[in-house]
Write a protein that holds these residues in place. Structure first.
Motif, mmCIF file in Angstrom:
data_model
loop_
_atom_site.group_PDB
_atom_site.id
_atom_site.type_symbol
_atom_site.label_atom_id
_atom_site.label_comp_id
_atom_site.label_asym_id
_atom_site.label_seq_id
_atom_site.Cartn_x
_atom_site.Cartn_y
_atom_site.Cartn_z
ATOM 1 N N THR A 166 20.207 -19.683 -39.738
ATOM 2 C CA THR A 166 19.501 -18.449 -40.094
ATOM 3 C C THR A 166 17.995 -18.619 -39.960
ATOM 4 O OG1 THR A 166 21.237 -17.689 -41.609
ATOM 5 C CG2 THR A 166 19.028 -16.827 -41.974
ATOM 6 N N ASP A 167 17.467 -19.696 -40.518
ATOM 7 C CA ASP A 167 16.023 -19.930 -40.445
ATOM 8 C C ASP A 167 15.573 -20.180 -39.009
ATOM 9 O OD1 ASP A 167 15.778 -19.601 -43.136
ATOM 10 O OD2 ASP A 167 15.603 -21.724 -43.629
ATOM 11 N N ALA A 168 16.380 -20.926 -38.257
ATOM 12 C CA ALA A 168 16.029 -21.216 -36.860
ATOM 13 C C ALA A 168 16.009 -19.936 -36.038
ATOM 14 C CB ALA A 168 17.011 -22.210 -36.263
ATOM 15 N N PHE A 169 16.977 -19.050 -36.266
ATOM 16 C CA PHE A 169 17.004 -17.783 -35.527
ATOM 17 C C PHE A 169 15.817 -16.912 -35.909
ATOM 18 C CE2 PHE A 169 18.225 -13.328 -34.979
ATOM 19 C CZ PHE A 169 18.537 -13.322 -33.631
ATOM 20 N N PHE A 170 15.499 -16.875 -37.207
ATOM 21 C CA PHE A 170 14.351 -16.078 -37.655
ATOM 22 C C PHE A 170 13.075 -16.563 -36.981
ATOM 23 C CE2 PHE A 170 10.716 -15.125 -40.277
ATOM 24 C CZ PHE A 170 10.939 -13.827 -40.710
ATOM 25 N N GLU A 171 12.858 -17.879 -36.985
ATOM 26 C CA GLU A 171 11.651 -18.447 -36.391
ATOM 27 C C GLU A 171 11.603 -18.167 -34.885
ATOM 28 O OE1 GLU A 171 8.077 -20.579 -37.417
ATOM 29 O OE2 GLU A 171 9.727 -19.808 -38.656
ATOM 30 N N THR A 172 12.763 -18.219 -34.252
ATOM 31 C CA THR A 172 12.826 -18.032 -32.805
ATOM 32 C C THR A 172 12.601 -16.582 -32.415
ATOM 33 O OG1 THR A 172 14.426 -19.850 -32.692
ATOM 34 C CG2 THR A 172 14.172 -18.497 -30.734
ATOM 35 N N VAL A 201 17.787 -5.512 -21.052
ATOM 36 C CA VAL A 201 16.568 -5.673 -21.850
ATOM 37 C C VAL A 201 16.903 -6.171 -23.256
ATOM 38 C CG1 VAL A 201 14.644 -4.455 -22.930
ATOM 39 C CG2 VAL A 201 15.218 -3.987 -20.555
ATOM 40 N N THR A 202 17.827 -5.491 -23.925
ATOM 41 C CA THR A 202 18.161 -5.859 -25.308
ATOM 42 C C THR A 202 18.845 -7.222 -25.393
ATOM 43 O OG1 THR A 202 18.386 -3.527 -25.920
ATOM 44 C CG2 THR A 202 19.395 -5.144 -27.387
ATOM 45 N N PHE A 203 19.905 -7.407 -24.591
ATOM 46 C CA PHE A 203 20.637 -8.660 -24.657
ATOM 47 C C PHE A 203 19.838 -9.814 -24.064
ATOM 48 C CE2 PHE A 203 24.056 -5.836 -25.649
ATOM 49 C CZ PHE A 203 24.891 -6.588 -26.469
ATOM 50 N N GLY A 204 18.901 -9.501 -23.170
ATOM 51 C CA GLY A 204 18.017 -10.546 -22.642
ATOM 52 C C GLY A 204 17.210 -11.182 -23.746
ATOM 53 N N TRP A 205 16.644 -10.345 -24.632
ATOM 54 C CA TRP A 205 15.863 -10.883 -25.759
ATOM 55 C C TRP A 205 16.753 -11.646 -26.731
ATOM 56 C CZ3 TRP A 205 12.104 -8.700 -23.061
ATOM 57 C CH2 TRP A 205 10.783 -9.002 -23.386
ATOM 58 N N LEU A 206 17.979 -11.142 -26.923
ATOM 59 C CA LEU A 206 18.899 -11.830 -27.838
ATOM 60 C C LEU A 206 19.350 -13.170 -27.269
ATOM 61 C CD1 LEU A 206 21.139 -8.884 -29.135
ATOM 62 C CD2 LEU A 206 19.530 -10.272 -30.464
ATOM 63 N N VAL A 207 19.670 -13.204 -25.982
ATOM 64 C CA VAL A 207 20.100 -14.451 -25.346
ATOM 65 C C VAL A 207 18.973 -15.479 -25.385
ATOM 66 C CG1 VAL A 207 20.636 -15.477 -23.085
ATOM 67 C CG2 VAL A 207 21.903 -13.480 -23.879
ATOM 68 N N MET A 208 17.755 -15.046 -25.113
ATOM 69 C CA MET A 208 16.615 -15.960 -25.173
ATOM 70 C C MET A 208 16.453 -16.500 -26.595
ATOM 71 S SD MET A 208 15.138 -16.139 -22.118
ATOM 72 C CE MET A 208 13.357 -16.311 -22.096
ATOM 73 N N SER A 209 16.610 -15.611 -27.585
ATOM 74 C CA SER A 209 16.429 -16.034 -28.975
ATOM 75 C C SER A 209 17.543 -16.960 -29.430
ATOM 76 C CB SER A 209 16.363 -14.802 -29.893
ATOM 77 O OG SER A 209 15.248 -13.988 -29.574
ATOM 78 N N LEU A 210 18.786 -16.654 -29.046
ATOM 79 C CA LEU A 210 19.917 -17.488 -29.465
ATOM 80 C C LEU A 210 19.854 -18.875 -28.831
ATOM 81 C CD1 LEU A 210 22.763 -14.818 -29.369
ATOM 82 C CD2 LEU A 210 21.859 -15.956 -31.410
ATOM 83 N N SER A 259 11.179 -14.333 -34.162
ATOM 84 C CA SER A 259 9.807 -14.018 -34.544
ATOM 85 C C SER A 259 8.850 -14.464 -33.445
ATOM 86 C CB SER A 259 9.448 -14.702 -35.862
ATOM 87 O OG SER A 259 8.112 -14.438 -36.230
ATOM 88 N N GLY A 260 9.202 -15.575 -32.769
ATOM 89 C CA GLY A 260 8.392 -16.045 -31.655
ATOM 90 C C GLY A 260 8.519 -15.158 -30.437
ATOM 91 N N TYR A 261 9.742 -14.907 -29.983
ATOM 92 C CA TYR A 261 9.954 -14.125 -28.764
ATOM 93 C C TYR A 261 9.473 -12.680 -28.896
ATOM 94 C CZ TYR A 261 12.593 -17.796 -26.422
ATOM 95 O OH TYR A 261 12.963 -18.978 -25.815
ATOM 96 N N THR A 262 9.555 -12.129 -30.087
ATOM 97 C CA THR A 262 9.067 -10.759 -30.289
ATOM 98 C C THR A 262 7.570 -10.739 -30.576
ATOM 99 O OG1 THR A 262 9.629 -10.848 -32.656
ATOM 100 C CG2 THR A 262 11.297 -9.940 -31.147
ATOM 101 N N THR A 263 6.940 -11.914 -30.543
ATOM 102 C CA THR A 263 5.506 -12.104 -30.814
ATOM 103 C C THR A 263 5.112 -11.545 -32.176
ATOM 104 O OG1 THR A 263 4.636 -10.064 -29.761
ATOM 105 C CG2 THR A 263 5.051 -11.949 -28.325
ATOM 106 N N THR A 264 6.018 -11.701 -33.156
ATOM 107 C CA THR A 264 5.711 -11.244 -34.518
ATOM 108 C C THR A 264 4.865 -12.282 -35.250
ATOM 109 O OG1 THR A 264 7.780 -10.003 -34.594
ATOM 110 C CG2 THR A 264 6.696 -10.453 -36.696
ATOM 111 N N GLY A 265 5.310 -13.523 -35.245
ATOM 112 C CA GLY A 265 4.525 -14.583 -35.876
ATOM 113 C C GLY A 265 4.821 -14.809 -37.337
ATOM 114 N N ALA A 266 5.809 -14.079 -37.898
ATOM 115 C CA ALA A 266 6.239 -14.371 -39.264
ATOM 116 C C ALA A 266 7.013 -15.686 -39.250
ATOM 117 C CB ALA A 266 7.125 -13.250 -39.800
ATOM 118 N N SER A 267 6.837 -16.508 -40.268
ATOM 119 C CA SER A 267 7.429 -17.837 -40.256
ATOM 120 C C SER A 267 8.164 -18.149 -41.554
ATOM 121 C CB SER A 267 6.335 -18.889 -40.025
ATOM 122 O OG SER A 267 6.879 -20.193 -39.990
ATOM 123 N N ILE A 268 9.096 -19.093 -41.458
ATOM 124 C CA ILE A 268 9.790 -19.597 -42.655
ATOM 125 C C ILE A 268 9.399 -21.048 -42.927
ATOM 126 C CG2 ILE A 268 11.743 -18.002 -42.647
ATOM 127 C CD1 ILE A 268 11.994 -21.489 -41.112
#
Length: 496
Positions: A100-106, A75-84, A108-117
């Motif tokens: 850094t910015d690309a990872f933050f945006e990504t 579960v945890t590494f699945g979200w990280l692998v998808m984000s990376l 933020s997307g996969y966790t459905t947060t929606g915060a953006s840079i």
């Protein structure tokens, strides 16, 4: 017997194949609109697919057994692998050149947060914008799978109750009905997305904008294709009302939608969480509406007379922002931090609420608040009747002490992580309002925050470590805290 590493890597490879497939869809969209990013998206897809194929090929002889430890890691590494892997479209296209910015945006997307840079969203290629929205939608779909099939089996507090209500999970092994349940809920998820896309298109959005906003709404993500978010359509109330309806549905337990579609209306009406969730939305909206109407300036719609226009606009903005924060969708029609000091604190408090369990919302969730309140009230009775056994009940079923303790532990841990999160951001130089807002928003997967991170700004000015830290908080909040934090405990890695 040690960890079954081969099955973990095999599933990571499968996730990469799925991610690569979605990137190809984004490349197709890019090609249709001829935005110049088609080759970049295709290359990102090919790289992701190749890594996924290699991972699955070299672990093809894996032992087909997933125990609890493997489940937490997957579960945890699945979200990280998808984000990376999800950063590749941004990096290859140059839309977000910083890792850094690309990872933050990504994330933020996969966790459905929606915060953006991103400071100029509208200048990006359409294929990249579509990929950005897809990360939301993939993350939201993944959360449904977690809620239905995985978290209950890992003993994640609170979700067992949801599992009891869902027509599927039970016991310690995956039941064939779990797959059927997940398919039915995915069908509802996809159906809602298509329905909202059509309605938004009919209401006046372009097809591209309608599609992206539907993807973001049903996932309770909040990425928009416009710099001003949904405020871009402040003079088209019907568009905002359509989004309001689907935000409410996205924040509702998807099993409730399943019951509604299968004509089990009594199950919907009698569901305690749904009633409390609806009551919260109505009550909080009325509070915000009267304060906005009497004290705050809102944009008056050009489609109504002056007096009715102010009333309608105040109600719409209040309802929209209450739903956007409670469901953690994070869309914006106005900067609520500029309305009144009371409403700034009011909306900050709503960041800790969350939608229903079994929805795509983030946050603590209504059900946990409900059970904590019920248990607190019963403590008064237990104080008077020390020998009486007075259990907490939910939907006329007794809630086990284990679940109650787990939910209380979750709440305490959530608040502790919020405080630590805010302290780290303050240490990095953010002022008090920005630090607590950023921590609450990231941990609750809300999106907009307070202070320098308010709804009309973004997270671009955060220092690099602050972006990685907020990304970590997003992952913690999205995966129900325990799922991630247990990996940091020494006893988890001990051989049994």
């Amino acid at each position: 017997m040690g960890l079954n590493l081969r099955i973990i890597v095999h599933i990571m490879g499968l996730l990469l194949l799925c991610n690569g497939g979605f990137m190809l869809v984004a490349a197709l969209v890019s090609g249709i609109y001829m935005d110049g990013a088609t080759l970049d998206l295709a290359m990102a897809a090919i790289v992701t697919l190749l890594v996924g194929v290699m991972a699955m090929f070299y672990t093809r002889g894996h032992r087909k057994e997933v125990k609890r430890k493997e489940g937490y890691i997957i579960v945890t590494f699945g979200w990280l692998v998808m984000s990376l892997s999800g950063v590749l479209p941004y990096l290859f296209s140059g839309a977000v050149p910083s890792v850094t910015d690309a990872f933050f945006e990504t994330i933020s997307g996969y966790t459905t947060t929606g915060a953006s840079i991103l400071n100029d969203i509208e200048s990006l290629p359409k294929g990249i914008l579509f990929w950005r929205s897809l990360t939301h939608w993939i993350g939201g779909m993944g959360i449904i799978v977690l809620a239905i099939a995985i978290l209950p089996l890992l003993g994640i507090g609170g979700m067992q109750l949801f599992a009891a209500e869902a027509p599927g999970p039970g016991g310690d092994k995956l039941h064939p009905r779990i797959t059927d349940t997940a398919k039915r809920l995915w069908f509802i998820y996809v159906g809602y997305t298509v329905a909202e896309t059509i309605l938004l298109k009919l209401a006046g959005m372009s097809f591209f904008d309608a599609m992206n906003h539907a993807l973001a709404t049903l996932s309770t993500g909040g990425f928009s294709t416009k710099n001003g978010s949904v405020a871009y359509w402040n003079n088209q109330p019907i568009i905002q009302y359509i989004i309001i309806v689907f935000m409410f549905l996205a924040g509702t337990n998807f099993v409730i939608s399943y019951f509604a579609f299968t004509k089990k209306i009594q199950r919907v009406i009698k569901d305690e969480e749904f009633k409390v969730y609806s009551f919260f939305i109505i009550g909080f909206t009325l509070v915000a509406f009267f304060i906005v109407l009497l004290q705050a300036d809102v944009q008056i719609s050009e489609y109504h007379p002056q007096v009715w226009g102010k009333t309608e606009s105040a109600f719409r903005h209040a309802l929209f922002q209450v739903l956007a924060i409670v469901t953690t969708t994070g869309f914006v029609t106005a900067d609520f931090t500029n309305w009144t000091p009371f409403l700034t604190v009011f909306f900050f408090g709503l960041m800790f609420l969350g939608g229903s369990a079994g929805s795509t919302s983030g946050g603590i969730k209504v059900m946990r608040h409900l059970l904590i309140i019920k248990n607190g009230i019963l403590e008064f009775k237990r104080t008077l009747h020390t020998n009486a056994i007075i259990p907490v009940r939910y939907n006329n079923k007794t809630v086990t002490e284990h679940i109650v303790y787990n939910i209380i532990a979750f709440f305490v841990l959530y608040m502790l992580l919020f405080i630590i999160g805010a302290l780290v951001l303050a240490f990095l130089g953010l002022d008090f309002e920005s630090a607590i807002g950023g921590a609450a928003s990231s941990l609750g997967n809300v999106g907009p925050a307070l202070g320098d991170l308010n709804p009309v700004v973004n997270f671009s000015e955060l220092p690099a470590f602050g972006k990685w830290w907020c990304g970590f908080l997003m992952l913690l909040g999205r995966l129900e805290l325990f799922t991630v934090l247990i990996l940091f405990t020494p006893f988890f890695w001990k051989r049994t």
